[in-house]
Design a protein around this motif. Structure first.
Motif, PDB file in Angstrom:
ATOM      1  N   ILE A  65       0.854  -1.186   0.000  1.00  0.00           N
ATOM      2  CA  ILE A  65       0.000   0.000   0.000  1.00  0.00           C
ATOM      3  C   ILE A  65       0.893   1.240   0.000  1.00  0.00           C
ATOM      4  O   ILE A  65       2.079   1.168   0.342  1.00  0.00           O
ATOM      5  N   ALA A  79      -1.230   5.565   3.480  1.00  0.00           N
ATOM      6  CA  ALA A  79      -2.438   4.847   3.875  1.00  0.00           C
ATOM      7  C   ALA A  79      -2.487   4.657   5.374  1.00  0.00           C
ATOM      8  O   ALA A  79      -1.456   4.633   6.064  1.00  0.00           O
ATOM      9  N   ILE A 128      -6.192  -0.562   7.343  1.00  0.00           N
ATOM     10  CA  ILE A 128      -5.905  -1.656   6.409  1.00  0.00           C
ATOM     11  C   ILE A 128      -5.740  -2.970   7.161  1.00  0.00           C
ATOM     12  O   ILE A 128      -6.213  -4.022   6.734  1.00  0.00           O
ATOM     13  N   LEU A 184      -8.925   2.130   0.352  1.00  0.00           N
ATOM     14  CA  LEU A 184      -8.217   3.238  -0.276  1.00  0.00           C
ATOM     15  C   LEU A 184      -9.173   4.149  -1.042  1.00  0.00           C
ATOM     16  O   LEU A 184      -8.905   5.347  -1.215  1.00  0.00           O
ATOM     17  N   LYS A 200     -11.251   7.607   1.170  1.00  0.00           N
ATOM     18  CA  LYS A 200     -10.003   8.285   1.528  1.00  0.00           C
ATOM     19  C   LYS A 200      -9.970   8.743   2.980  1.00  0.00           C
ATOM     20  O   LYS A 200      -8.909   8.829   3.588  1.00  0.00           O
ATOM     21  N   GLY A 228      -9.183   5.156   4.738  1.00  0.00           N
ATOM     22  CA  GLY A 228      -8.015   4.362   4.365  1.00  0.00           C
ATOM     23  C   GLY A 228      -6.751   5.155   4.177  1.00  0.00           C
ATOM     24  O   GLY A 228      -5.670   4.599   4.108  1.00  0.00           O
ATOM     25  N   VAL A 229      -6.848   6.494   4.109  1.00  0.00           N
ATOM     26  CA  VAL A 229      -5.661   7.297   3.831  1.00  0.00           C
ATOM     27  C   VAL A 229      -5.539   8.382   4.876  1.00  0.00           C
ATOM     28  O   VAL A 229      -6.494   9.101   5.168  1.00  0.00           O
ATOM     29  N   HIS A 288      -1.863   0.746  -5.000  1.00  0.00           N
ATOM     30  CA  HIS A 288      -2.273  -0.388  -4.165  1.00  0.00           C
ATOM     31  C   HIS A 288      -2.291  -1.668  -5.007  1.00  0.00           C
ATOM     32  O   HIS A 288      -3.218  -1.943  -5.735  1.00  0.00           O
TER      33      HIS A 288
END
Length: 282
Positions: free
Chosen positions: A182, A186, A191, A255, A258, A261-262, A272
């Protein structure tokens, strides 16, 4: 005594031909009985259970060749060859064959050891000395394998016995490692939770030991997480394929969201990528 024989006398032909015909009949009977004995052992011995399925082909071949040799010795006896001379010739021939066919006899000894020590068995998937596949038969001289693509593989017993053998089917459970790469922006915790959720939803994944997900490596712009879990050995390959795909979909979903996941949104072309890190024979 032979001087009294006359070719015009039918009794002479009877005396000459009967031993020859008897010898031929014994040879034919020996070959037929040898084949029948081999077939019977291969068909009936596996019903005893245990390791008999692996031993049956080798025992069948040994019985066949033993009956044939006995038939040849008996046929020579009908032709008037003294038993002592026969055994002397057989002994000398055996010594000559042992010296000239050392590799062949080594394969026979290796086949016996493979069925006795039992590092492999019929139906198990193995890799050893450049060959791999499911064991179909362990014979006197070689072992037959079937590859995952359905190819026939034959290897001398000596090659397997003298090399390292990896048995993929012997242990009751196997470990699966799925590597997920990733971007370093991230949210690793999110995750990790997604990967563990993927493992928890699959009933084939064992709970003891529990599945774990951790950072295994990182680079300047990426981080690699490893999802590690255990499954029963028969479920290894299908579970590996399914979880690899499910992990990729889960990471894609994380991802795409956002805010979840980020940690810091950054534009990067398809960072990814999910790769399977497990080494599986295909």
């Amino acid at each position: 005594m032979f001087g009294t024989f006359s070719l015009d006398d039918p009794a002479t032909w009877a005396v000459l031909l009967l031993p020859v015909l008897a010898a031929i009949a014994v040879l034919i009977l020996g070959f037929v009985l040898g084949r029948l004995a081999q077939r019977a052992i291969v068909q009936w011995l596996p019903r005893a259970g245990g390791n008999s399925l692996t031993v049956a082909p080798l025992a069948g071949q040994a019985a066949r060749y033993g009956i044939i040799v006995f038939g040849i010795i008996t046929a020579l006896g009908f032709l008037g060859v003294p038993q002592a001379s026969i055994f002397a010739v057989v002994g000398a021939a055996s010594l000559a064959l042992a010296l000239s066919l050392q590799n062949t006899l080594s394969n026979v000894a290796s086949g016996i050891m493979l069925t006795w020590i039992r590092p492999v068995a019929v139906g198990e998937y193995i890799t050893g000395d450049g060959v791999e596949g499911e064991v179909v038969e362990i014979g006197l001289f070689g072992t037959r394998l079937r590859s995952t693509s359905g190819l026939f593989v034959f290897t001398p017993n000596n090659k397997l016995w003298n090399g390292a053998i990896t048995n993929h089917s012997r242990e009751p459970r196997r470990r699966i490692d799925v590597d997920v790469t990733i971007p370093d922006t991230a949210n690793i915790a999110s995750i990790r939770r997604a990967l563990l959720s993927v493992a928890g939803k699959d009933r084939r994944v064992l709970t003891d030991p529990a599945a774990i997900a951790y950072v295994s490596s990182f680079g300047t712009a990426t981080v690699t997480l490893k999802l590690r879990l255990w499954v029963a050995t028969p479920d290894y390959r299908p579970t590996l394929r399914d979880l690899t795909e499910a992990a990729k979909l889960a990471v894609n979903t994380m991802l795409a969201a956002k805010d979840e996941g980020v940690a810091q949104v950054s534009e990067s072309p398809d960072p990814h990528v999910v790769n399977s890190g497990a080494q599986t024979p295909e």
